[in-house]
Write a protein that holds these residues in place. Structure first.
Motif, PDB file in Angstrom:
ATOM      1  N   ASP A   9       6.344   4.849  15.120  1.00  0.00           N
ATOM      2  CA  ASP A   9       5.875   3.566  15.574  1.00  0.00           C
ATOM      3  C   ASP A   9       5.407   2.937  13.817  1.00  0.00           C
ATOM      4  OD1 ASP A   9       6.104   3.585  17.952  1.00  0.00           O
ATOM      5  OD2 ASP A   9       5.283   3.631  18.538  1.00  0.00           O
ATOM      6  N   ALA A  10       5.659   1.464  13.473  1.00  0.00           N
ATOM      7  CA  ALA A  10       5.254   1.331  12.882  1.00  0.00           C
ATOM      8  C   ALA A  10       3.932   0.558  12.799  1.00  0.00           C
ATOM      9  CB  ALA A  10       6.229  -0.025  11.509  1.00  0.00           C
ATOM     10  N   VAL A  11       3.219   0.215  12.124  1.00  0.00           N
ATOM     11  CA  VAL A  11       1.346  -0.448  12.651  1.00  0.00           C
ATOM     12  C   VAL A  11       1.393  -1.144  10.829  1.00  0.00           C
ATOM     13  CG1 VAL A  11      -0.560   0.340  12.890  1.00  0.00           C
ATOM     14  CG2 VAL A  11       0.967   1.824  13.767  1.00  0.00           C
ATOM     15  N   ALA A  12       0.736  -2.293  12.511  1.00  0.00           N
ATOM     16  CA  ALA A  12       0.603  -3.067  10.665  1.00  0.00           C
ATOM     17  C   ALA A  12      -1.219  -2.657  10.593  1.00  0.00           C
ATOM     18  CB  ALA A  12       1.100  -4.742  11.270  1.00  0.00           C
ATOM     19  N   ALA A  13      -1.525  -3.630   9.051  1.00  0.00           N
ATOM     20  CA  ALA A  13      -2.778  -3.475   9.218  1.00  0.00           C
ATOM     21  C   ALA A  13      -3.736  -4.354  10.316  1.00  0.00           C
ATOM     22  CB  ALA A  13      -3.479  -4.237   8.108  1.00  0.00           C
ATOM     23  N   GLU A  15      -3.819  -4.032  13.633  1.00  0.00           N
ATOM     24  CA  GLU A  15      -3.303  -3.852  14.782  1.00  0.00           C
ATOM     25  C   GLU A  15      -4.400  -3.245  15.601  1.00  0.00           C
ATOM     26  OE1 GLU A  15       1.612  -2.438  16.809  1.00  0.00           O
ATOM     27  OE2 GLU A  15       1.186  -3.146  14.957  1.00  0.00           O
TER      28      GLU A  15
END
Length: 91
Positions: A9-13, A15
């Motif tokens: 999964d992509a994770v944003a700062a 999150e």
């Protein structure tokens, strides 16, 4: 108690990726310089100074040292497990 992401999964700062329920023991990830790695290893005691707790160092134990160095900083990650009575690290 809750895992909101899976591998890949992509994770944003900022999150949220996990929700913890027991904060009585915490992990602190520290960067250790290459020349100091001989002093750090699983099972070794560690003292951590946290800016939010001036004059009140935390004591714990190294539970993991990553086997690879970051080539840019020449550091390795060491994970330290510390008791957190009263949830001092969350105040």
């Amino acid at each position: 108690t809750e895992k909101l992401v899976v591998e890949g999964d992509a994770v944003a700062a900022g999150e949220r990726v996990l929700r913890l329920s027991d904060r009585g023991t915490m992990w602190i990830d520290a960067r250790v310089f290459e020349q100091d790695l001989a002093l750090v290893g699983p099972g070794r005691p560690a003292t951590v100074h946290v800016p939010s707790l001036p004059g009140d160092p935390l004591t714990g134990q190294v539970i993991f040292v990553h086997p690879h160095l970051d080539p840019a900083t020449r550091t390795a990650l060491a994970r330290i497990e510390v008791p957190n009575p009263g949830e001092r690290l969350l105040q």
